[in-house]
Design a protein around this motif. Structure first.
Motif, PDB file in Angstrom:
ATOM      1  N   ILE A   1     -24.602  94.379  56.901  1.00  0.00           N
ATOM      2  CA  ILE A   1     -25.391  93.595  57.462  1.00  0.00           C
ATOM      3  C   ILE A   1     -25.656  92.294  57.103  1.00  0.00           C
ATOM      4  O   ILE A   1     -25.837  91.183  57.765  1.00  0.00           O
ATOM      5  CB  ILE A   1     -26.844  94.439  57.254  1.00  0.00           C
ATOM      6  CG1 ILE A   1     -26.666  95.784  57.739  1.00  0.00           C
ATOM      7  CG2 ILE A   1     -28.028  93.499  58.099  1.00  0.00           C
ATOM      8  CD1 ILE A   1     -26.348  96.039  59.097  1.00  0.00           C
ATOM      9  N   ALA A   2     -25.666  92.126  55.524  1.00  0.00           N
ATOM     10  CA  ALA A   2     -25.913  90.517  54.871  1.00  0.00           C
ATOM     11  C   ALA A   2     -24.688  89.760  55.347  1.00  0.00           C
ATOM     12  O   ALA A   2     -24.748  88.458  55.505  1.00  0.00           O
ATOM     13  CB  ALA A   2     -25.757  90.930  53.585  1.00  0.00           C
ATOM     14  N   ALA A   3     -23.346  90.263  55.459  1.00  0.00           N
ATOM     15  CA  ALA A   3     -22.312  89.529  56.117  1.00  0.00           C
ATOM     16  C   ALA A   3     -22.746  88.997  57.531  1.00  0.00           C
ATOM     17  O   ALA A   3     -22.091  87.761  57.805  1.00  0.00           O
ATOM     18  CB  ALA A   3     -20.904  90.366  56.335  1.00  0.00           C
TER      19      ALA A   3
ATOM     20  N   ALA B   1     -32.713  95.679  53.550  1.00  0.00           N
ATOM     21  CA  ALA B   1     -33.295  95.034  52.291  1.00  0.00           C
ATOM     22  C   ALA B   1     -34.336  96.242  51.767  1.00  0.00           C
ATOM     23  O   ALA B   1     -34.199  96.192  50.364  1.00  0.00           O
ATOM     24  CB  ALA B   1     -34.308  94.124  52.672  1.00  0.00           C
ATOM     25  N   GLU B   2     -34.874  97.119  52.348  1.00  0.00           N
ATOM     26  CA  GLU B   2     -35.560  98.097  51.813  1.00  0.00           C
ATOM     27  C   GLU B   2     -34.882  99.142  51.164  1.00  0.00           C
ATOM     28  O   GLU B   2     -35.177  99.838  50.110  1.00  0.00           O
ATOM     29  CB  GLU B   2     -36.581  98.801  52.829  1.00  0.00           C
ATOM     30  CG  GLU B   2     -37.521  98.018  53.544  1.00  0.00           C
ATOM     31  CD  GLU B   2     -38.306  98.698  54.532  1.00  0.00           C
ATOM     32  OE1 GLU B   2     -38.502 100.064  54.513  1.00  0.00           O
ATOM     33  OE2 GLU B   2     -38.820  98.090  55.473  1.00  0.00           O
TER      34      GLU B   2
ATOM     35  N   SER C   1     -25.407  91.349  41.758  1.00  0.00           N
ATOM     36  CA  SER C   1     -24.869  91.412  43.001  1.00  0.00           C
ATOM     37  C   SER C   1     -25.840  91.718  44.130  1.00  0.00           C
ATOM     38  O   SER C   1     -25.753  91.470  45.253  1.00  0.00           O
ATOM     39  CB  SER C   1     -23.552  91.995  43.181  1.00  0.00           C
ATOM     40  OG  SER C   1     -23.645  93.139  42.736  1.00  0.00           O
ATOM     41  N   ILE C   2     -26.694  92.645  43.618  1.00  0.00           N
ATOM     42  CA  ILE C   2     -27.378  93.211  44.472  1.00  0.00           C
ATOM     43  C   ILE C   2     -28.617  92.317  44.717  1.00  0.00           C
ATOM     44  O   ILE C   2     -29.157  92.452  46.093  1.00  0.00           O
ATOM     45  CB  ILE C   2     -27.995  94.401  43.987  1.00  0.00           C
ATOM     46  CG1 ILE C   2     -26.853  95.735  44.037  1.00  0.00           C
ATOM     47  CG2 ILE C   2     -28.993  95.105  44.935  1.00  0.00           C
ATOM     48  CD1 ILE C   2     -26.181  96.021  44.898  1.00  0.00           C
TER      49      ILE C   2
ATOM     50  N   ARG D   1     -29.823  90.920  48.554  1.00  0.00           N
ATOM     51  CA  ARG D   1     -31.040  91.227  48.828  1.00  0.00           C
ATOM     52  C   ARG D   1     -31.668  90.042  49.267  1.00  0.00           C
ATOM     53  O   ARG D   1     -32.596  89.872  50.404  1.00  0.00           O
ATOM     54  CB  ARG D   1     -31.911  92.063  47.658  1.00  0.00           C
ATOM     55  CG  ARG D   1     -33.385  92.057  47.926  1.00  0.00           C
ATOM     56  CD  ARG D   1     -33.520  93.128  49.054  1.00  0.00           C
ATOM     57  NE  ARG D   1     -35.028  93.473  49.011  1.00  0.00           N
ATOM     58  CZ  ARG D   1     -36.078  92.783  49.773  1.00  0.00           C
ATOM     59  NH1 ARG D   1     -35.682  91.751  50.349  1.00  0.00           N
ATOM     60  NH2 ARG D   1     -37.320  93.094  49.861  1.00  0.00           N
ATOM     61  N   GLN D   2     -31.373  88.969  48.553  1.00  0.00           N
ATOM     62  CA  GLN D   2     -31.636  87.620  48.911  1.00  0.00           C
ATOM     63  C   GLN D   2     -31.291  86.976  50.505  1.00  0.00           C
ATOM     64  O   GLN D   2     -32.000  86.327  51.174  1.00  0.00           O
ATOM     65  CB  GLN D   2     -31.460  86.416  47.977  1.00  0.00           C
ATOM     66  CG  GLN D   2     -31.599  85.113  48.251  1.00  0.00           C
ATOM     67  CD  GLN D   2     -33.278  84.755  48.225  1.00  0.00           C
ATOM     68  OE1 GLN D   2     -33.880  85.456  47.712  1.00  0.00           O
ATOM     69  NE2 GLN D   2     -33.507  83.889  48.920  1.00  0.00           N
ATOM     70  N   VAL D   3     -30.035  87.585  50.621  1.00  0.00           N
ATOM     71  CA  VAL D   3     -29.578  87.057  51.927  1.00  0.00           C
ATOM     72  C   VAL D   3     -30.216  87.690  53.097  1.00  0.00           C
ATOM     73  O   VAL D   3     -30.580  87.220  54.202  1.00  0.00           O
ATOM     74  CB  VAL D   3     -28.015  87.503  52.228  1.00  0.00           C
ATOM     75  CG1 VAL D   3     -27.398  87.360  53.430  1.00  0.00           C
ATOM     76  CG2 VAL D   3     -27.384  86.430  51.353  1.00  0.00           C
ATOM     77  N   LEU D   4     -30.632  89.235  52.863  1.00  0.00           N
ATOM     78  CA  LEU D   4     -31.269  89.910  54.034  1.00  0.00           C
ATOM     79  C   LEU D   4     -32.876  89.469  54.012  1.00  0.00           C
ATOM     80  O   LEU D   4     -33.129  89.422  55.346  1.00  0.00           O
ATOM     81  CB  LEU D   4     -31.100  91.218  53.570  1.00  0.00           C
ATOM     82  CG  LEU D   4     -29.893  92.012  53.536  1.00  0.00           C
ATOM     83  CD1 LEU D   4     -29.856  93.362  52.841  1.00  0.00           C
ATOM     84  CD2 LEU D   4     -29.433  92.017  55.036  1.00  0.00           C
TER      85      LEU D   4
END
Length: 144
Positions: free
Chosen positions: A62-64, A94-95, A122-123, A127-130
């Motif tokens: 999803i982040a990609a 994100a959750e 890395s997580i 999370r920041q991108v999401l």
């Protein structure tokens, strides 16, 4: 734990998840990703490492698709494209990452030692991108 690095697909469970996505019909891939994320988020007990590893991999997919997101590993990630996901799946991802980092997550426990800081970093990046609105909170939560 068949893990060789900190990336979202750098473990046997996530690589198997990528293969399952490739084997699934195009219309089923979103359902698989959503199901993995929901299983992690809905788990109020102890989150076992395999479920957490799949959730991290799904969140990376999803982040990609998000601005600033990193492409998924071409070696271990799925070969076939993942359909564009809706905003609710982004929030769900994100959750799921929050759940993976919780105290009642086996994966979080397993990464508690030597490489734990790099893995948590890395997580936190995923999370920041999401959810870029959690930047200040994320910095405090995921210090390395």
């Amino acid at each position: 734990m068949g893990t060789w690095d900190i990336g979202p697909f750098d473990n046997d469970t996530a690589a198997d998840f990528a293969n399952a996505l490739d084997d699934a019909a195009e219309g089923e891939r979103e359902r698989l990703v959503r199901g993995v994320l929901m299983r992690a988020v809905d788990n109020q007990d102890y989150l076992e490492a395999p479920d957490a590893e799949e959730a991290v991999a799904a969140a990376a997919l999803i982040a990609a698709q998000c601005p600033g997101g990193e492409p998924v590993s071409p070696h271990y990630g799925p070969d076939k494209p993942i359909p564009s996901m809706s905003a609710d799946v982004r929030r769900l991802a994100a959750e799921a990452l929050d759940r993976v980092l919780a105290d009642t997550s086996e994966l979080s426990e397993l990464w508690g030692a030597e490489e734990g800081g790099r893995w948590r970093g890395s997580i936190a990046q995923l999370r920041q991108v999401l959810d870029p609105t959690t930047e200040a909170q994320g910095d405090a939560l995921f210090e390395i």
